[in-house]
Design an enzyme around this catalytic site. Structure first.
Site, PDB file in Angstrom:
ATOM      1  N   HIS A 212       0.839  -1.195   0.000  1.00 32.53           N
ATOM      2  CA  HIS A 212       0.000   0.000   0.000  1.00 32.53           C
ATOM      3  C   HIS A 212       0.877   1.249   0.000  1.00 32.53           C
ATOM      4  O   HIS A 212       1.893   1.315   0.691  1.00 32.53           O
ATOM      5  CB  HIS A 212      -0.907   0.008   1.232  1.00 32.53           C
ATOM      6  CG  HIS A 212      -2.113   0.887   1.064  1.00 32.53           C
ATOM      7  ND1 HIS A 212      -2.036   2.261   1.020  1.00 32.53           N
ATOM      8  CD2 HIS A 212      -3.427   0.589   0.908  1.00 32.53           C
ATOM      9  CE1 HIS A 212      -3.244   2.771   0.846  1.00 32.53           C
ATOM     10  NE2 HIS A 212      -4.107   1.778   0.783  1.00 32.53           N
ATOM     11  N   HIS A 213       0.480   2.245  -0.779  1.00 37.24           N
ATOM     12  CA  HIS A 213       1.266   3.473  -0.913  1.00 37.24           C
ATOM     13  C   HIS A 213       1.325   4.255   0.399  1.00 37.24           C
ATOM     14  O   HIS A 213       2.198   5.108   0.589  1.00 37.24           O
ATOM     15  CB  HIS A 213       0.677   4.357  -2.016  1.00 37.24           C
ATOM     16  CG  HIS A 213       1.692   5.165  -2.756  1.00 37.24           C
ATOM     17  ND1 HIS A 213       2.682   5.889  -2.121  1.00 37.24           N
ATOM     18  CD2 HIS A 213       1.894   5.375  -4.085  1.00 37.24           C
ATOM     19  CE1 HIS A 213       3.437   6.509  -3.017  1.00 37.24           C
ATOM     20  NE2 HIS A 213       2.978   6.212  -4.213  1.00 37.24           N
ATOM     21  N   ALA A 214       0.432   3.976   1.337  1.00 35.85           N
ATOM     22  CA  ALA A 214       0.450   4.681   2.613  1.00 35.85           C
ATOM     23  C   ALA A 214       1.732   4.399   3.394  1.00 35.85           C
ATOM     24  O   ALA A 214       2.151   5.205   4.228  1.00 35.85           O
ATOM     25  CB  ALA A 214      -0.761   4.276   3.459  1.00 35.85           C
TER      26      ALA A 214
ATOM     27  N   ASN B 265       5.187   9.312   2.974  1.00 37.45           N
ATOM     28  CA  ASN B 265       5.101  10.013   1.696  1.00 37.45           C
ATOM     29  C   ASN B 265       5.440  11.485   1.888  1.00 37.45           C
ATOM     30  O   ASN B 265       4.702  12.227   2.534  1.00 37.45           O
ATOM     31  CB  ASN B 265       3.690   9.874   1.122  1.00 37.45           C
ATOM     32  CG  ASN B 265       3.349   8.446   0.770  1.00 37.45           C
ATOM     33  OD1 ASN B 265       3.613   7.966  -0.326  1.00 37.45           O
ATOM     34  ND2 ASN B 265       2.744   7.738   1.718  1.00 37.45           N
TER      35      ASN B 265
END
Length: 518
Positions: A169-171, A363
């Site tokens: 997951h990009h989180a 991020n």
């Protein structure tokens, strides 16, 4: 994307993934004031969670997969980055906040060995990998566990002996943090097993992390002894930055509110329907890119933006049949790392040192709205000149830093829904997402297996076309994430990128030869 008639792949089901077990055995521990070690989820990570953006990295290996060695490598990876062993849980606050909660991790639960049709794999191994990776965009992940999976495809293809598809997951992090983590979990193929893989860093890292570029150079005031003209130029450079930043922020706000790209075959229709993603990639010569950089006195990013503009132009005018070759202005959304250290190796060194706890995971992305043009030029190098002009202008702006801060502020003070709506509007009103990531300059290993290639991409972003560039050793990968129902001929689009780079290199060679003769 369809197989040729009569191939054994025709009879193979589209979704061939081994079912993911939905167990709550290792559910995360909810955060409490007595458990303060767990960090709150950042506003950006919450937005990534709300949109549902996932990273998929196709990694080719030079050896067959040894499951026991690979499992030990995953365990080492999780030990280096505890964040990957966490899940998001509600923190019980009134504003609906969330925190990262540690959860018990069994490495085998995150290793998936699918059962594929042997005849189809033998006949079309490259397509087997491509279709399998595409199927990941259609399947949910088990949210009771850490959102990290390793899909092991242990059969040879044209580029590798075996393949691993990593889905996360990009989180958990952006490209810089995840690439750095990959490098800390690998070693170079040289005899010295303690050495980290080299990255193409032109100069030693400075004592205090700084960023390069025209905007940062303008901060250094010339001495008074230099005279009036240098001082005036220095003041003027700040005025240019202020003007460009104001213009870019106004453009950014207009895009969020109402300003949209014209409808072309690259743009997704305005709908909320699910679109299955396909992932295709092609290896280009990094030496060719560097030759163009040197010949045109520009940067690698200038060359890649130019190649993208020229390749999309070639594809568009061939596909649409449009005879009006005057330029059409479209826009791409460019995520840019905002960390102070521009060197990936510098970031890796911090992770490996005793200051690992100071590493900023997650991020840290600002955004640039970058115009690019669909046009047919007789001189292929005209695309590079145009790209250089546009990017030089963007370097003299604080757009990246301020868009990052704006996203954080809106998400923090107005809630995840408001922050997410900003990203959704940006995606809906631009045409593509474009990214470039610098990788290791020498061969590395993943969990004890030498890596042949790296091909990262994403899905979940509401764009029909997402373009990634990833350098590794002497090659640079162009990776396309496409809506399968819109780009059934995505391999032809890859051909356009390949041919465009070749044409540009040949034109630069002729120009260089004629210049020397003169």
């Amino acid at each position: 994307m369809e197989p040729v008639s009569g191939s054994p792949w025709v009879s193979v089901p589209r979704n061939r993934l081994l079912p993911i077990r939905m167990s709550t055995e290792h559910a995360g521990t909810e955060w409490t004031p007595e458990n303060p070690a767990e960090e709150p989820v950042s506003p950006t990570a919450r937005a990534m969670e709300d949109i549902g953006i996932y990273i998929v990295v196709t990694i080719g290996l030079d050896t067959p997969i040894n499951l026991s060695i690979f499992r030990a490598g995953i365990e080492s990876l999780l030990a280096r980055c505890p964040r990957l062993g966490c899940i998001q849980v509600a923190d019980g606050s009134s504003n609906g906040g969330a925190r990262w909660a540690r959860t018990a991790v069994n490495a085998e639960d995150h290793m998936i060995v699918p059962r594929l049709d042997g005849a189809a794999v033998a006949a079309y191994p490259d397509k087997a990998v491509e279709d399998y990776v595409a199927s990941l965009s259609t399947l949910p992940m088990d949210r009771s566990r850490a959102l990290l999976e390793f899909h092991l495809l242990d059969f040879p293809t044209s580029e590798a002996t075996s393949t691993v598809a990593v889905r996360v997951h990009h989180a958990y992090g952006d490209g810089m943090s995840l690439m750095a983590l990959l490098m800390t979990s690998t070693r170079s193929g040289a005899a010295d097993t303690k050495c980290q893989p080299a990255t193409p860093t032109p100069t030693p890292p400075p004592r205090r992390p700084t960023r390069a570029g025209a905007i940062y150079a303008s901060q250094r005031r010339p001495p008074l002894s230099a005279g009036a003209l240098p001082l005036v130029a220095w003041v003027w450079s700040y005025l240019v930055v202020a003007w460009n930043t104001a213009a870019d922020l106004a453009y950014f706000a207009a895009t969020i509110l109402f300003l949209s790209d014209p409808r072309t075959l690259f743009k997704r229709a305005d709908d909320d329907e699910f679109h299955a993603k396909g992932f295709v990639h092609r290896s280009l010569s990094l030496d060719d890119v560097k030759f163009l950089k040197s010949s045109m006195n520009c940067t690698v990013n200038d060359v890649l933006v130019a190649v993208t503009s020229a390749a999309l132009s070639r594809y568009y005018f061939r596909k649409s049949g449009d005879t009006n070759t005057s330029k059409i202005c479209l826009r791409s959304l460019l995520p840019v790392n905002t960390r102070p250290a521009t060197s990936l190796q510098t970031y890796v060194n911090v992770i490996e040192s005793d200051k690992r706890n100071e590493v900023t995971w997650g991020n840290k992305l600002g955004y640039i709205i970058l115009p690019f043009y669909l046009a047919m030029h007789e001189d292929p190098l005209a695309y590079i000149r145009k790209a250089k002009k546009v990017l030089d202008r963007k370097k003299r702006s604080l757009e990246v830093i301020l868009t990052y801060k704006i996203g954080l502020i809106f998400t923090k003070f107005f809630g995840v829904k408001v922050g997410t709506s900003i990203f959704r509007c940006l995606f809906a009103r631009t045409t593509i997402v474009f990214s470039n990531m610098v990788g290791p300059a020498e061969q590395v290993e993943l969990c004890g297996h030498p890596v042949a290639f790296l091909a990262p991409s994403v899905y979940g972003i509401p764009e029909a076309l997402i373009i990634h560039y990833q350098s590794y050793r002497s090659t640079i990968k162009i990776i396309l994430s496409v809506d399968e129902d819109k780009f059934s001929d995505c391999h032809q689009l890859l051909d356009d990128f390949d041919q465009t780079l070749t044409v540009m290199k040949d034109a630069a060679s002729i120009l260089s030869t004629s210049t020397k003769n003169d």
